[in-house]
Design an enzyme around this catalytic site. Structure first.
Site, PDB file in Angstrom:
ATOM      1  N   TYR A  56      27.925  38.664  33.302  1.00  0.00           N
ATOM      2  CA  TYR A  56      26.891  37.755  33.809  1.00  0.00           C
ATOM      3  C   TYR A  56      27.193  36.165  33.368  1.00  0.00           C
ATOM      4  CZ  TYR A  56      22.611  39.695  35.413  1.00  0.00           C
ATOM      5  OH  TYR A  56      21.456  40.298  36.352  1.00  0.00           O
ATOM      6  N   GLU A  58      24.781  33.353  34.239  1.00  0.00           N
ATOM      7  CA  GLU A  58      23.786  32.375  34.410  1.00  0.00           C
ATOM      8  C   GLU A  58      24.127  30.967  34.343  1.00  0.00           C
ATOM      9  OE1 GLU A  58      20.073  33.746  33.395  1.00  0.00           O
ATOM     10  OE2 GLU A  58      19.688  35.400  34.961  1.00  0.00           O
ATOM     11  N   THR A 228      27.240  30.806  55.523  1.00  0.00           N
ATOM     12  CA  THR A 228      27.855  32.339  54.775  1.00  0.00           C
ATOM     13  C   THR A 228      29.342  31.997  54.782  1.00  0.00           C
ATOM     14  OG1 THR A 228      28.007  32.900  57.372  1.00  0.00           O
ATOM     15  CG2 THR A 228      25.952  33.472  56.197  1.00  0.00           C
ATOM     16  N   LYS A 231      31.631  34.840  58.051  1.00  0.00           N
ATOM     17  CA  LYS A 231      31.751  35.153  59.625  1.00  0.00           C
ATOM     18  C   LYS A 231      32.987  34.647  60.172  1.00  0.00           C
ATOM     19  CE  LYS A 231      26.626  35.259  59.731  1.00  0.00           C
ATOM     20  NZ  LYS A 231      25.426  34.525  60.073  1.00  0.00           N
TER      21      LYS A 231
END
Ligand code: PLP
Length: 421
Positions: A56, A58, A228, A231
């Site tokens: 984790y 954050e 993105t 692709k």
């Protein structure tokens, strides 16, 4: 064999392992023309399958809400620096989970509910997240939409300017998901400047072409660049937001804590790997070959009487209007899949048919170019498409074409999988 191998998966969960192998074989045996798909490298696959998924994180490098970030901070910083270097931008955020949440973060950064956003209409080639009605972006904001001209199939920038002057959007999206032509970023930037709007260049489809120098870059023109990573850029499923330094804080705050929690560190690492690959000479050659293949495929389709929206392509993408062929997009796409050619049915601009049963097909050359196919194979692909369209209900013919395609593809290795020797 899957590369990297999956022996533990085969023992722990043979059901899933079997389906992974079946999917790998499917990708190996088909001519994959879905314009948003690709084959990532084994290095990218390896990075996505690491223990980084256990952590984790954050926050951002040096400013986390959890301890133990000695390695993660370095990984994320590498990804950020590589994105900045590759695209020539002042700021990069590599945490968005995918393209759609990345775009939602842009709204959160700059708009309030009800504010006006301008984007290309979905049936004209835009993306859902550019303010289309069924998307949160179309429900919570006030969308105004531009399209393409009926006679040219291209965006008319005078129309875009008129609409912007009339509607005064706060945010303008350029780019989309079914646009076969070069996006004129300087022209969009001039319009955005005139109405004091933030310009977002959504380069999800063409990011790899831009990285490889095969499409102009929006850097220096757009305030924000959204992309993105999976692709044409040929990385893991994920996204990035890039911007000028002036908008860096707003973008970062919107992604976290505005919209997301912990970043997907295994994806961040794989993005870093893909960005390193995309900075090579080989990748530049790859990007140019994608476009050369799309040109060759477009020409071969035109020779066989196919009607292409805008008459051709400048990038990796071809939009075929099947109206003149007497078959709709959906049955054509289904027959093509049975014949070993995978693509998607798609609306064409001013489509008289319904979105779920439209008139067109969308094709892209990113995946077959990764596979090693070149211009010389494009006439054969066009011929198979033509034969299939003429025999949508002839299962024998479709099976014969699928076998011919398996024969061809056996000579072109697939990154990430090979059949047992
Ligand atoms: C694919 C795409 C997106 C969304 O990406 P997801 O990862 O599918 O959410 C956004 N914008 C454009 C232009 C796209 O083509």
């Amino acid at each position: 064999m899957h590369q990297p191998p999956i022996p533990h998966l085969a023992v722990t969960d043979p059901d899933i392992a079997g389906l992974v192998q079946a999917e790998a074989r499917r990708q190996y045996e088909k001519i994959r023309l879905i314009a948003s798909e690709n084959y990532v490298s084994p290095a990218v696959l390896e990075a996505t399958g690491t223990v980084l998924t256990n952590k984790y994180s954050e926050g951002y490098p040096g400013r986390r809400y959890y301890e133990g970030q000695q390695n993660i901070d370095l990984i994320e910083t590498l990804a950020i620096d590589r994105a900045k270097g590759l695209f020539g931008v002042e700021h990069a955020n590599v945490q968005p989970y995918s393209g759609s949440p990345a775009n939602l973060a842009v709204y959160l950064a700059f708009l309030r509910p009800g504010d006006t956003v301008m984007g290309m209409a979905l049936p004209m080639g835009g993306h859902l997240t550019h303010g289309w009605s069924v998307s949160a972006t179309g429900k919570w904001f006030n969308p105004v939409r531009y399209g393409v001209r009926a006679d040219t199939g291209r965006v008319d920038l005078d129309e875009v300017r008129d609409l912007a002057l009339r509607e005064r959007p706060k945010l303008i999206f350029c780019g989309g998901t079914a646009i076969p032509r070069t996006i004129d970023y300087p022209a969009f930037a001039a319009i955005a400047a005139e109405v004091d709007a933030i310009l977002v260049a959504d380069i999800a489809h063409v990011a790899g072409l831009i990285a490889g120098g095969a499409h102009p870059s929006p850097a220096g023109h757009a305030d924000v660049i959204s992309t993105t990573t999976h692709k044409t850029l040929r990385g893991p499923r994920g996204a990035m937001l890039m911007s000028t330094a002036a908008h860096a804080a707003a973008i970062d705050k919107a992604v976290f804590p505005g919209l997301q929690g912990g970043p997907h560190n295994h994806t961040t690492a794989a993005i870093a790997v893909a960005l390193r690959e995309a900075a090579t000479e080989e990748f530049a050659a790859y990007a140019h070959q994608i476009v050369a293949n799309a040109h060759a495929l477009a020409e071969a389709l035109i020779e066989r009487g196919f009607d292409l929206v805008s008459g051709g392509t400048d990038n990796h993408l071809i939009l075929v209007d099947l109206t003149g062929k007497g078959v709709a997009g959906k049955p054509a796409a289904r027959a093509l899949d049975l014949a070993g050619i995978e693509l998607n049915y798609n609306t064409v601009p001013f489509d008289p048919r319904k979105p779920f049963d439209p008139s067109g097909l969308r094709l892209g050359t990113a995946a077959i170019t990764t596979r090693g196919l070149t211009e010389s194979q494009m006439p054969a692909i066009a011929a198979w498409i033509d034969q299939t369209i003429k025999a949508v209900d002839d299962e024998t013919a479709l099976g014969r074409i699928a076998a011919e395609i398996r024969d061809l593809l056996a000579a072109y290795p697939m990154p990430g999988w090979s059949p047992a020797p």
